[in-house]
Design an enzyme around this catalytic site. Sequence first.
Site, mmCIF file in Angstrom:
data_model
loop_
_atom_site.group_PDB
_atom_site.id
_atom_site.type_symbol
_atom_site.label_atom_id
_atom_site.label_comp_id
_atom_site.label_asym_id
_atom_site.label_seq_id
_atom_site.Cartn_x
_atom_site.Cartn_y
_atom_site.Cartn_z
ATOM 1 N N ASN A 26 -27.617 5.471 -33.948
ATOM 2 C CA ASN A 26 -26.948 6.611 -34.564
ATOM 3 C C ASN A 26 -25.429 6.603 -34.427
ATOM 4 O O ASN A 26 -24.723 7.162 -35.264
ATOM 5 C CB ASN A 26 -27.523 7.932 -34.015
ATOM 6 C CG ASN A 26 -27.347 8.064 -32.527
ATOM 7 O OD1 ASN A 26 -27.635 7.146 -31.763
ATOM 8 N ND2 ASN A 26 -26.882 9.218 -32.087
ATOM 9 N N GLY A 71 -31.142 6.214 -25.764
ATOM 10 C CA GLY A 71 -32.289 6.184 -26.668
ATOM 11 C C GLY A 71 -33.250 7.307 -26.386
ATOM 12 O O GLY A 71 -32.852 8.395 -25.964
ATOM 13 N N GLU A 97 -37.301 16.844 -30.294
ATOM 14 C CA GLU A 97 -36.007 16.481 -30.863
ATOM 15 C C GLU A 97 -36.188 16.093 -32.322
ATOM 16 O O GLU A 97 -36.885 15.130 -32.641
ATOM 17 C CB GLU A 97 -35.385 15.316 -30.094
ATOM 18 C CG GLU A 97 -34.014 14.923 -30.620
ATOM 19 C CD GLU A 97 -33.383 13.797 -29.825
ATOM 20 O OE1 GLU A 97 -32.142 13.748 -29.775
ATOM 21 O OE2 GLU A 97 -34.127 12.969 -29.265
ATOM 22 N N GLU A 119 -28.971 7.875 -21.121
ATOM 23 C CA GLU A 119 -28.432 8.944 -21.965
ATOM 24 C C GLU A 119 -29.454 9.151 -23.062
ATOM 25 O O GLU A 119 -29.578 8.339 -23.976
ATOM 26 C CB GLU A 119 -27.067 8.542 -22.537
ATOM 27 C CG GLU A 119 -26.256 9.722 -23.045
ATOM 28 C CD GLU A 119 -26.757 10.261 -24.372
ATOM 29 O OE1 GLU A 119 -27.426 11.325 -24.371
ATOM 30 O OE2 GLU A 119 -26.495 9.632 -25.396
ATOM 31 N N LEU A 120 -30.202 10.252 -22.952
ATOM 32 C CA LEU A 120 -31.375 10.432 -23.797
ATOM 33 C C LEU A 120 -31.168 11.561 -24.803
ATOM 34 O O LEU A 120 -30.051 11.875 -25.180
ATOM 35 C CB LEU A 120 -32.603 10.658 -22.907
ATOM 36 C CG LEU A 120 -32.808 9.592 -21.824
ATOM 37 C CD1 LEU A 120 -34.012 9.928 -20.954
ATOM 38 C CD2 LEU A 120 -32.941 8.203 -22.427
ATOM 39 N N CYS A 126 -27.754 13.263 -30.501
ATOM 40 C CA CYS A 126 -28.484 13.872 -29.383
ATOM 41 C C CYS A 126 -28.094 15.327 -29.159
ATOM 42 O O CYS A 126 -28.882 16.099 -28.616
ATOM 43 C CB CYS A 126 -28.234 13.075 -28.107
ATOM 44 S SG CYS A 126 -28.761 11.365 -28.194
#
Length: 482
Positions: free
Chosen positions: A158, A233, A381, A253-254, A287
């Site tokens: 992204n 991811g 999400e 980093e989710l 995110c």
Amino acid sequence: MLKTNFRKSQPYIQGEWISVERETVTITSPYTNEVIGEQLLATEEDVEKALVSVYEAKKEIAAIPSHKRAKILKRAAYLLEERKEEFAKLISLELGKPLKNTLDEVSRSIETFELSGEEAKRLIGETLPGDASERGTKAIASTFRVPVGVVAAITPFNAPLNLVCHKIGPAFAAGNTVILKPSSQTTLVATELIKLLLEAGFPENAISMVLGRREVVQQIVKDDRVNVISFTGGTVASRNICKLAGMKKVLLELGGNAATIIHDDSDITRAAKMCAKTGFSNSGQSCISVQRIYVHQSIVDKFTNLLKEEVLKLKIGDPLLPDTDVGCVVDQNAAMRVKEWIEEAVELGAKVICGGNRSGATVEPTILLNPPKKSKVICEEVFGPIVSIVPYETIEEAIEEANDSSFGLQAGIFTNQIDLAYKVANKLDMGGVVINGTSNFRLDHWPYGGVKDSGIGREGPRYAIEDMTETKMIVLQLSDND
């Protein structure tokens, strides 16, 4: 210079571009569905060679003076500035992200390299007197930040340039080597970035890049020569990484299903404009994209109308056109999944205020009113162009609903009461809270990351470097005669 014709993304290993006798995968533009290139997949032997290369080089790279590492990173920023439009167009072509967004991403990537270069000169420690302890009256300690060795950088589609920069920049600034595995959907821009880094003076053995599927990631993650895994991811993949990683540091980093609260005393015209802009940029594939909007019951009708007006102004279309606001999502499968989530929410009682239609990989910006808590657009999400408006009666209710999530990345609160703003901010279980702004706001030098299923660790060069270095202590014991 980036070429405009058919392109090829290749693994980069031991200072060489792998170009022959490998399985290839066609690369298509998600907006036009046209073939724009191909990627060569790394073999198991390729990954092994890449791991050997960065492992054997780690002491050599650690020995490079910090001022030289800083100079290389700043040179990379300069070259990226020169080629800003070229990189932006390539991201738009490969991802379907509007040019106005990709130009911003390149600008942020330039800043990230510049910041990393600055932080390379700030690897500072402390001097600690020992006399705080009776046993330490004749001792003094000094601490130093030293590189961990090998950093595995595993990045998503992204933000395919800036998120790579957020891993490579701090890792190299700290004196580490890097093995990069970019997203399979965005390997062209990763290839061009490696070429730029080499031109900037990046040592050939400081970085390797491998392309491939899940088994490539697994091979890297479980290898004991890797010291830190930096992954951006999804939650499922992150759990698998943690199971395989063993005794090594894992930075995650989710995702998130970010909430923004609109209280009854806020400037709702401004709030509506900001929610429209930050809820649908990159088709919601962020995110921290605005997803759940909790609006005070007394203003929900007015806010909904204002938001609809702003969303209908957004131009949907070719991501390579400079005035396009919303392009497409990453592929048709993602678009079909987003469409299914809209339909599920409607079946459960949500009302479609605008949007809701799909054409190929493009989904119209969609506003849903009052989807139930169990609908996927609320509890999971979305990663697509959907925002959901949910009314609330008391601020305590809004806080409770915002916190009722497995995620905790960022949130926003609109109110003109500063005491209320801080009350809400302190009670929200998030890595970051934006007052009088939406969840979708970050600067690249700030600490960025979440709690709960939104991750472990923080991005931002200064903060990433803390996780990509170890604290080394050297103790001097003075003689009794001193």
